[in-house]
Design a protein around this motif. Sequence first.
Motif, PDB file in Angstrom:
ATOM      1  N   ARG A 171       9.758  -4.665  32.994  1.00 24.52           N
ATOM      2  CA  ARG A 171       9.385  -6.062  32.786  1.00 24.52           C
ATOM      3  C   ARG A 171       7.892  -6.189  32.429  1.00 24.52           C
ATOM      4  O   ARG A 171       7.510  -7.086  31.671  1.00 24.52           O
ATOM      5  CB  ARG A 171       9.701  -6.876  34.036  1.00 24.52           C
ATOM      6  CG  ARG A 171      11.192  -7.083  34.238  1.00 24.52           C
ATOM      7  CD  ARG A 171      11.802  -7.697  32.995  1.00 24.52           C
ATOM      8  NE  ARG A 171      13.247  -7.712  32.991  1.00 24.52           N
ATOM      9  CZ  ARG A 171      13.997  -8.753  33.321  1.00 24.52           C
ATOM     10  NH1 ARG A 171      13.407  -9.888  33.681  1.00 24.52           N
ATOM     11  NH2 ARG A 171      15.313  -8.680  33.260  1.00 24.52           N
ATOM     12  N   ALA A 172       7.081  -5.284  32.973  1.00 29.22           N
ATOM     13  CA  ALA A 172       5.654  -5.299  32.633  1.00 29.22           C
ATOM     14  C   ALA A 172       5.454  -5.000  31.150  1.00 29.22           C
ATOM     15  O   ALA A 172       4.604  -5.626  30.493  1.00 29.22           O
ATOM     16  CB  ALA A 172       4.903  -4.276  33.483  1.00 29.22           C
ATOM     17  N   MET A 173       6.244  -4.084  30.594  1.00 35.12           N
ATOM     18  CA  MET A 173       6.156  -3.780  29.164  1.00 35.12           C
ATOM     19  C   MET A 173       6.457  -5.042  28.341  1.00 35.12           C
ATOM     20  O   MET A 173       5.743  -5.354  27.377  1.00 35.12           O
ATOM     21  CB  MET A 173       7.145  -2.673  28.807  1.00 35.12           C
ATOM     22  CG  MET A 173       6.779  -1.303  29.332  1.00 35.12           C
ATOM     23  SD  MET A 173       5.517  -0.466  28.376  1.00 35.12           S
ATOM     24  CE  MET A 173       6.458   0.144  26.996  1.00 35.12           C
ATOM     25  N   LEU A 174       7.499  -5.758  28.723  1.00 33.53           N
ATOM     26  CA  LEU A 174       7.848  -6.985  27.999  1.00 33.53           C
ATOM     27  C   LEU A 174       6.748  -8.036  28.144  1.00 33.53           C
ATOM     28  O   LEU A 174       6.409  -8.732  27.178  1.00 33.53           O
ATOM     29  CB  LEU A 174       9.177  -7.539  28.521  1.00 33.53           C
ATOM     30  CG  LEU A 174      10.419  -6.685  28.264  1.00 33.53           C
ATOM     31  CD1 LEU A 174      11.643  -7.335  28.892  1.00 33.53           C
ATOM     32  CD2 LEU A 174      10.655  -6.478  26.777  1.00 33.53           C
ATOM     33  N   SER A 175       6.173  -8.142  29.347  1.00 32.11           N
ATOM     34  CA  SER A 175       5.104  -9.118  29.573  1.00 32.11           C
ATOM     35  C   SER A 175       3.883  -8.797  28.718  1.00 32.11           C
ATOM     36  O   SER A 175       3.255  -9.703  28.147  1.00 32.11           O
ATOM     37  CB  SER A 175       4.714  -9.146  31.053  1.00 32.11           C
ATOM     38  OG  SER A 175       5.802  -9.559  31.854  1.00 32.11           O
ATOM     39  N   ILE A 176       3.551  -7.527  28.619  1.00 34.83           N
ATOM     40  CA  ILE A 176       2.411  -7.109  27.787  1.00 34.83           C
ATOM     41  C   ILE A 176       2.661  -7.513  26.329  1.00 34.83           C
ATOM     42  O   ILE A 176       1.790  -8.072  25.660  1.00 34.83           O
ATOM     43  CB  ILE A 176       2.191  -5.591  27.908  1.00 34.83           C
ATOM     44  CG1 ILE A 176       1.675  -5.252  29.311  1.00 34.83           C
ATOM     45  CG2 ILE A 176       1.193  -5.101  26.859  1.00 34.83           C
ATOM     46  CD1 ILE A 176       1.732  -3.766  29.645  1.00 34.83           C
ATOM     47  N   GLY A 177       3.872  -7.223  25.845  1.00 33.71           N
ATOM     48  CA  GLY A 177       4.205  -7.600  24.474  1.00 33.71           C
ATOM     49  C   GLY A 177       4.157  -9.093  24.254  1.00 33.71           C
ATOM     50  O   GLY A 177       3.655  -9.566  23.224  1.00 33.71           O
ATOM     51  N   ASP A 178       4.658  -9.870  25.222  1.00 34.16           N
ATOM     52  CA  ASP A 178       4.647 -11.330  25.091  1.00 34.16           C
ATOM     53  C   ASP A 178       3.218 -11.869  25.007  1.00 34.16           C
ATOM     54  O   ASP A 178       2.939 -12.808  24.251  1.00 34.16           O
ATOM     55  CB  ASP A 178       5.375 -11.975  26.278  1.00 34.16           C
ATOM     56  CG  ASP A 178       6.876 -11.734  26.239  1.00 34.16           C
ATOM     57  OD1 ASP A 178       7.390 -11.431  25.148  1.00 34.16           O
ATOM     58  OD2 ASP A 178       7.518 -11.830  27.292  1.00 34.16           O
ATOM     59  N   VAL A 179       2.306 -11.279  25.794  1.00 33.78           N
ATOM     60  CA  VAL A 179       0.905 -11.724  25.748  1.00 33.78           C
ATOM     61  C   VAL A 179       0.301 -11.418  24.383  1.00 33.78           C
ATOM     62  O   VAL A 179      -0.444 -12.239  23.816  1.00 33.78           O
ATOM     63  CB  VAL A 179       0.085 -11.062  26.872  1.00 33.78           C
ATOM     64  CG1 VAL A 179      -1.410 -11.310  26.673  1.00 33.78           C
ATOM     65  CG2 VAL A 179       0.517 -11.611  28.227  1.00 33.78           C
ATOM     66  N   TYR A 221       3.188  -5.920  43.390  1.00 34.20           N
ATOM     67  CA  TYR A 221       2.162  -5.705  42.363  1.00 34.20           C
ATOM     68  C   TYR A 221       2.464  -6.557  41.135  1.00 34.20           C
ATOM     69  O   TYR A 221       1.574  -7.190  40.554  1.00 34.20           O
ATOM     70  CB  TYR A 221       2.114  -4.224  41.998  1.00 34.20           C
ATOM     71  CG  TYR A 221       0.793  -3.755  41.421  1.00 34.20           C
ATOM     72  CD1 TYR A 221      -0.252  -4.631  41.148  1.00 34.20           C
ATOM     73  CD2 TYR A 221       0.589  -2.411  41.148  1.00 34.20           C
ATOM     74  CE1 TYR A 221      -1.456  -4.191  40.636  1.00 34.20           C
ATOM     75  CE2 TYR A 221      -0.623  -1.954  40.627  1.00 34.20           C
ATOM     76  CZ  TYR A 221      -1.631  -2.846  40.369  1.00 34.20           C
ATOM     77  OH  TYR A 221      -2.814  -2.411  39.841  1.00 34.20           O
ATOM     78  N   PHE A 222       3.747  -6.603  40.759  1.00 33.14           N
ATOM     79  CA  PHE A 222       4.141  -7.384  39.580  1.00 33.14           C
ATOM     80  C   PHE A 222       3.920  -8.875  39.823  1.00 33.14           C
ATOM     81  O   PHE A 222       3.475  -9.607  38.931  1.00 33.14           O
ATOM     82  CB  PHE A 222       5.615  -7.110  39.241  1.00 33.14           C
ATOM     83  CG  PHE A 222       6.058  -7.735  37.950  1.00 33.14           C
ATOM     84  CD1 PHE A 222       5.821  -7.111  36.738  1.00 33.14           C
ATOM     85  CD2 PHE A 222       6.717  -8.952  37.951  1.00 33.14           C
ATOM     86  CE1 PHE A 222       6.223  -7.687  35.540  1.00 33.14           C
ATOM     87  CE2 PHE A 222       7.121  -9.543  36.769  1.00 33.14           C
ATOM     88  CZ  PHE A 222       6.873  -8.898  35.558  1.00 33.14           C
ATOM     89  N   THR A 223       4.225  -9.335  41.043  1.00 35.00           N
ATOM     90  CA  THR A 223       4.009 -10.742  41.374  1.00 35.00           C
ATOM     91  C   THR A 223       2.523 -11.097  41.296  1.00 35.00           C
ATOM     92  O   THR A 223       2.148 -12.154  40.780  1.00 35.00           O
ATOM     93  CB  THR A 223       4.546 -11.061  42.781  1.00 35.00           C
ATOM     94  OG1 THR A 223       5.930 -10.707  42.841  1.00 35.00           O
ATOM     95  CG2 THR A 223       4.397 -12.533  43.102  1.00 35.00           C
ATOM     96  N   ILE A 224       1.668 -10.214  41.810  1.00 40.79           N
ATOM     97  CA  ILE A 224       0.214 -10.446  41.754  1.00 40.79           C
ATOM     98  C   ILE A 224      -0.246 -10.543  40.305  1.00 40.79           C
ATOM     99  O   ILE A 224      -1.011 -11.446  39.934  1.00 40.79           O
ATOM    100  CB  ILE A 224      -0.539  -9.316  42.483  1.00 40.79           C
ATOM    101  CG1 ILE A 224      -0.259  -9.387  43.998  1.00 40.79           C
ATOM    102  CG2 ILE A 224      -2.036  -9.398  42.224  1.00 40.79           C
ATOM    103  CD1 ILE A 224      -0.768  -8.192  44.778  1.00 40.79           C
ATOM    104  N   ALA A 225       0.235  -9.617  39.452  1.00 42.33           N
ATOM    105  CA  ALA A 225      -0.157  -9.617  38.036  1.00 42.33           C
ATOM    106  C   ALA A 225       0.292 -10.902  37.346  1.00 42.33           C
ATOM    107  O   ALA A 225      -0.477 -11.532  36.607  1.00 42.33           O
ATOM    108  CB  ALA A 225       0.445  -8.402  37.334  1.00 42.33           C
ATOM    109  N   SER A 226       1.543 -11.304  37.589  1.00 40.32           N
ATOM    110  CA  SER A 226       2.079 -12.514  36.948  1.00 40.32           C
ATOM    111  C   SER A 226       1.330 -13.751  37.421  1.00 40.32           C
ATOM    112  O   SER A 226       1.080 -14.680  36.641  1.00 40.32           O
ATOM    113  CB  SER A 226       3.575 -12.649  37.256  1.00 40.32           C
ATOM    114  OG  SER A 226       4.278 -11.521  36.793  1.00 40.32           O
ATOM    115  N   ASN A 227       0.965 -13.777  38.709  1.00 43.35           N
ATOM    116  CA  ASN A 227       0.206 -14.906  39.248  1.00 43.35           C
ATOM    117  C   ASN A 227      -1.167 -15.005  38.588  1.00 43.35           C
ATOM    118  O   ASN A 227      -1.640 -16.095  38.244  1.00 43.35           O
ATOM    119  CB  ASN A 227       0.062 -14.748  40.761  1.00 43.35           C
ATOM    120  CG  ASN A 227      -0.353 -16.032  41.444  1.00 43.35           C
ATOM    121  OD1 ASN A 227       0.423 -16.982  41.533  1.00 43.35           O
ATOM    122  ND2 ASN A 227      -1.579 -16.084  41.915  1.00 43.35           N
TER     123      ASN A 227
END
Length: 843
Positions: free
Chosen positions: A426-434, A391-397
């Motif tokens: 890692r999803a929390m960090l990705s959300i913050g980075d966006v 799921y995380f790979t799909i989101a990052s892609n």
Amino acid sequence: MNSNQWIFRILSVLVAVCSFFTGFQYAAGASSIISDIRFADRKDHSSMSIIADLLPELKLSFDRKSKTLSVRLVSASGAKIVERLKYSDTIIDSVSAVKDQPAGDTLIKVKFKVANISFYKTSATGKPGLTLNFREIKKPMRIKGAAPEQMTAKALKPVDQKKEAGVARKRAISKKKQKRLAILDEKYRKQEAESGRKKYVDIMTMFRQLKFRETASEADRFLKKYPKSIYRQQVYFTKAESLYLLAKFENKSAIPDALEAYNEAIATYPESPLIPQALMHKGNLYAQQEFFIEAVTEYGGLIQISPKGKYSAPAMFARGKIYITQKKYKKAYNELEKILILFPNRREVRDVKYLIAQSYADRGKYKIADTIFREALKQWPTYPKSHPKTYFTIASNRYRLGNVKQAMEDWYSIVNLFPTSFQARRAMLSIGDVYVETGQKRKAANIFERTIIRYPKNDESVMAKMRLASLGAEDPDLLKHSRIFDYSAFEKPFETLNNIIRKGPVKKFGQEALLRKGEAYTTQKRYLAAVIAFKELLRTIPDSRMSDKVFNLVRENFLEMIRAFYKEDGFFMVLITYYDNFDPFLRSIENPEILVKIADSYSKMTLDDRAIEYYRLANKFDEKQKFLPITAFKIAEATLRKGMYKKAERSLKLYLAQFRTSPYTITALHLLGDAIYEQDRPVEAATQWRLAIEADTGNLRVSKTAFKLASYFRKNRQYSMAIDSYNLVIDAHKPMGARSNSERFIIKESYYQLAESYYLDQDYPAAIQEASIAKTRYRDDERNVWMDYIMSSSYEKINMDEMAMASLKNISESDSASTIGKVASSRLDNFEWKRKNPDLFVD
């Protein structure tokens, strides 16, 4: 048959159908009333009898792990029976029942003391209802080569003498037969003793109870004690399996022992049907240690000996995953494609599809990965929601393809579905980075703060602190102090990063903390501090891929230092920074802007050869010729300073022809006059200077050119032209004053030369005025004596003898020893003699 009869028959049929459906609906909607639930402990089983007026529908489900059977009685009720229901016996541990109000069902839960239970249904005795019977399953152990009835526990027990006597009374056995039976009994006792059957059973029981270390130890003792046992093959592989599971789930240090056990088992029994499983697990152990060559070899051996066996597809899948890890994507794709072709109906096909997509995503081929992910999602739409990594790979892609909105939704879903998983953190960090990338820094700060609070003991907490610190260094006014939220990392960015550097593992957190510290210093334009942080980081990762990035950051900060020094006219510091860090950081600069600044610094330090070299280097890397109007002018200017006047003249004329609208065009006109003048062509030079001055009287070089022009006119006794030029020099600096020592010298000289030029042009009042101004502006200048003399002579010329005598007296008293002082004294004596003999000077 008449019409009335037909109508009567049709009505009869309708009534019958309606009656049938009414009865059916009544029967379907009728509920069952439970009158009693009875339990009994039988000789070899337990039973539960449900007595009801109507036979209820049963729905059974058994949870082996909790050893609980759930019995749902559909549309059945019996409140008093349900409330007081309790029971236990040798098989049943406990019983409970509840009324499922929304559904109108009764739910009975029977918990057993053992997990191996069989149950079957029979009719209740005497009354309407049914009976469920529960029996413990006891599987008999078999010994290879022996009949089951001969090797059961019953058959192997010592002979019961009483029973034997009873049998003897019923049927006499001949002595011959008794002897033969005794021989067989002794044979089987010996066979059992040699086989170690009881010990083998104990080993297998321990293995089923997940006591892996004890299983391996007992297996070692078994193999030493029973060298002729028929169970040795099974024990060899069970020992290896125990060590494998121990290494996998409890202690990785058991991996070498597990591998050794597998090798020993395979070598001892090379034809065993258990070898494929052994090779699979050996490959897994090697892969776990990242010994990929060995792992691929083991998987390959498995596929070779069992190409279509149970473990072939998992082995191919595991080999494909290793190839992806090694970035051998073509091999990985080929391996995974084999599974799709050879095993189209295997469960691994689904995993393969997603893994292929992931391999493309890892290679940066995000569009292909997205296409395969979409195909997989159509077939198995719920798979990602039970596999957070996928799921995380799909989101990052999706994020990398620019579908930020969908990626954010996916990351939020991961956080909600798998709140404690690595991917959620890692999803929390990705959300913050966006949020940071899109300028929503306040939201980003809130996400990072939530990450710190939610996962205080995980690595992502430290990573979130570093991100908050970066936000704090970049924009300290973004957040206000809060008593509710923990923004300490934001409020104290450098303290936070220093603590992480000091306490955290260097490779884990220290490197990123140093990197962010350097970037924070850069944001605050503290370039030297940033360079120190980045250099410290370089020392910790000399061979890392990250070192290239850090090297460029150090280099960029040095370039920013050069820009800052240049802006403040710190040309010497520009060159010091460049030379001190030339090797290795500034050796190969290809930025034309920086090269121009370095060249300008050389020029300001009068190092013209080096300046020309770097101007030309800037031209080399200036593909769009953005800096060419600057560099061409600067090269011509440096050539002029070097005394190459003819070459400079050619360069300046070419420049004026090519760059008519350049901001350096007027200055080039001035320099062209200088180049011509230095070639002994003063008249042509004067014309060129006048053209330059007339083109722009506000140009910075007007004063210098005007002074040269004035000097030329004065030398050629064109005093009125000289006077105009000197006045131009003085007027050019009245708004702001002189900016350099050379300009101050020119202005000062212009005042004195202007007074003298007025005198020589016989404009005596103007000469007196300018001489007085020069004396007032420059009181300590030695030429003031000469100004007094010009004033006295001018007063005399306009018959102001008293003023002339006062000036001469001042000269003779202040500087009597000098030539001018002596001339002044002599002229003063002449004035006295003239005063005493006025008759001699009658007009």
